[in-house]
Motif scaffolding. Sequence first.
Motif, PDB file in Angstrom:
ATOM      1  N   ARG A   1     -19.386 -42.672  18.019  1.00  5.83           N
ATOM      2  CA  ARG A   1     -20.077 -43.944  17.841  1.00  5.83           C
ATOM      3  C   ARG A   1     -19.529 -44.719  16.646  1.00  5.83           C
ATOM      4  O   ARG A   1     -19.599 -45.946  16.600  1.00  5.83           O
ATOM      5  N   TYR A   2     -18.975 -43.984  15.677  1.00  5.87           N
ATOM      6  CA  TYR A   2     -18.453 -44.594  14.457  1.00  5.87           C
ATOM      7  C   TYR A   2     -17.024 -44.110  14.217  1.00  5.87           C
ATOM      8  O   TYR A   2     -16.599 -43.089  14.752  1.00  5.87           O
TER       9      TYR A   2
ATOM     10  N   ALA B   1     -23.167 -43.677  10.305  1.00  5.05           N
ATOM     11  CA  ALA B   1     -23.223 -44.971   9.625  1.00  5.05           C
ATOM     12  C   ALA B   1     -23.123 -44.758   8.121  1.00  5.05           C
ATOM     13  O   ALA B   1     -23.390 -43.666   7.608  1.00  5.05           O
TER      14      ALA B   1
ATOM     15  N   ASN C   1     -25.262 -60.399   6.718  1.00  5.92           N
ATOM     16  CA  ASN C   1     -26.309 -59.366   6.786  1.00  5.92           C
ATOM     17  C   ASN C   1     -25.732 -57.968   6.575  1.00  5.92           C
ATOM     18  O   ASN C   1     -26.049 -57.022   7.299  1.00  5.92           O
TER      19      ASN C   1
ATOM     20  N   GLY D   1     -20.457 -49.036  10.366  1.00  8.94           N
ATOM     21  CA  GLY D   1     -21.737 -49.577  10.807  1.00  8.94           C
ATOM     22  C   GLY D   1     -22.371 -50.508   9.799  1.00  8.94           C
ATOM     23  O   GLY D   1     -23.577 -50.502   9.582  1.00  8.94           O
TER      24      GLY D   1
ATOM     25  N   THR E   1     -23.008 -53.684   9.666  1.00 10.30           N
ATOM     26  CA  THR E   1     -23.926 -54.705  10.151  1.00 10.30           C
ATOM     27  C   THR E   1     -23.997 -54.596  11.667  1.00 10.30           C
ATOM     28  O   THR E   1     -23.052 -54.121  12.304  1.00 10.30           O
ATOM     29  N   GLU E   2     -25.107 -55.045  12.241  1.00 14.12           N
ATOM     30  CA  GLU E   2     -25.235 -55.004  13.696  1.00 14.12           C
ATOM     31  C   GLU E   2     -24.227 -55.932  14.379  1.00 14.12           C
ATOM     32  O   GLU E   2     -23.998 -55.819  15.577  1.00 14.12           O
ATOM     33  N   GLN E   3     -23.603 -56.829  13.618  1.00 16.77           N
ATOM     34  CA  GLN E   3     -22.591 -57.713  14.192  1.00 16.77           C
ATOM     35  C   GLN E   3     -21.341 -56.957  14.646  1.00 16.77           C
ATOM     36  O   GLN E   3     -20.580 -57.459  15.469  1.00 16.77           O
TER      37      GLN E   3
ATOM     38  N   LYS F   1     -21.411 -54.068  16.163  1.00 16.84           N
ATOM     39  CA  LYS F   1     -21.765 -53.147  17.248  1.00 16.84           C
ATOM     40  C   LYS F   1     -21.634 -53.842  18.597  1.00 16.84           C
ATOM     41  O   LYS F   1     -22.039 -54.986  18.772  1.00 16.84           O
ATOM     42  N   LYS F   2     -21.076 -53.130  19.556  1.00 21.61           N
ATOM     43  CA  LYS F   2     -20.995 -53.621  20.924  1.00 21.61           C
ATOM     44  C   LYS F   2     -21.156 -52.429  21.850  1.00 21.61           C
ATOM     45  O   LYS F   2     -20.422 -51.457  21.773  1.00 21.61           O
TER      46      LYS F   2
ATOM     47  N   ASN G   1     -23.294 -50.114  21.878  1.00 17.94           N
ATOM     48  CA  ASN G   1     -23.650 -48.912  21.113  1.00 17.94           C
ATOM     49  C   ASN G   1     -22.465 -48.266  20.395  1.00 17.94           C
ATOM     50  O   ASN G   1     -22.564 -47.143  19.916  1.00 17.94           O
TER      51      ASN G   1
ATOM     52  N   TYR H   1     -19.816 -48.840  17.160  1.00 13.31           N
ATOM     53  CA  TYR H   1     -19.619 -49.626  15.944  1.00 13.31           C
ATOM     54  C   TYR H   1     -18.143 -49.652  15.556  1.00 13.31           C
ATOM     55  O   TYR H   1     -17.436 -48.647  15.675  1.00 13.31           O
TER      56      TYR H   1
END
Length: 283
Positions: free
Chosen positions: A8-9, A89, A156, A202, A204-206, A208-209, A211, A213
Amino acid sequence: MVVSIAGRYEAGVGTLNKNKEENGTVEEKTNPFDYSVTFNNGASLFNSVKIQTGINNWNWQNYNFTARRTGTPVTTESNKVTGNITVKADSIPYYHADYYTAVEMSRRLYSNHNYVKSGLLTGTMWDMIMKYMRDTGNVDILSSTFGNYDNVSLTNLSAYYTNVVSETKNGKLLGETDGFKKCDTNMTTNSGTASYILLTTGSTEQVKKMNLYDICGNLWEWTQESSYLNNLNYNMNETYNTYTLRGGSFGDAHTAYPVCSRACDIAPSTSATIGFRPALFLQ
């Protein structure tokens, strides 16, 4: 049957240890990261990484940050790095990793499990991720604006960052860093100028696509895919295997290197812009 799952990361060397409140006060740590990877000679990617000279400069390889040093033909030497990478993260990415380090550290993550193994992402896995993003998530993989690129402004940020000096050699950003610092509340990574900033994972949520990062931007990621420039002569009168990098980096423009991009480099090469992502294989 083997099921493969992409990390995921991006691979990290240490994860942010959130400050704990004790006796009514919050104490800021001098070095807030807990490290699971230990480098030679007390080296740390948290601190400033200086550009070096000679065979160990960043355009080639710094042995303090390699898991194993290998050559051509490939030979296995003693471990240069201890511990396992993080896939979490708030981690310092394992940047300045050569291909051999990416393979070794990815394999080591789950080397002692009977039903779960780990390894470096393959080119086929990357292609399947791109197809899944395009077909299922309606993601424009030819114009990625959701990653950490030098011409994309991220906001953010709940992360740490390091500035990277924009020195290049042979078209590569070598990059002296000035140590990881906490992002200010109103900080953005870029507003259209070449301010090279490497972020923790991880951030910022920007970024992430679907799920995942930092799948585009932040760092180029090694894959097991051999490149068409195999056995490239690289200014050293020797030949080296070359492998494919994916996804672009903080030192690139998203218009030139979107998430579907391929690049290549020789296996022992390192750069401030290069890291990797492990995969799990469930048996």
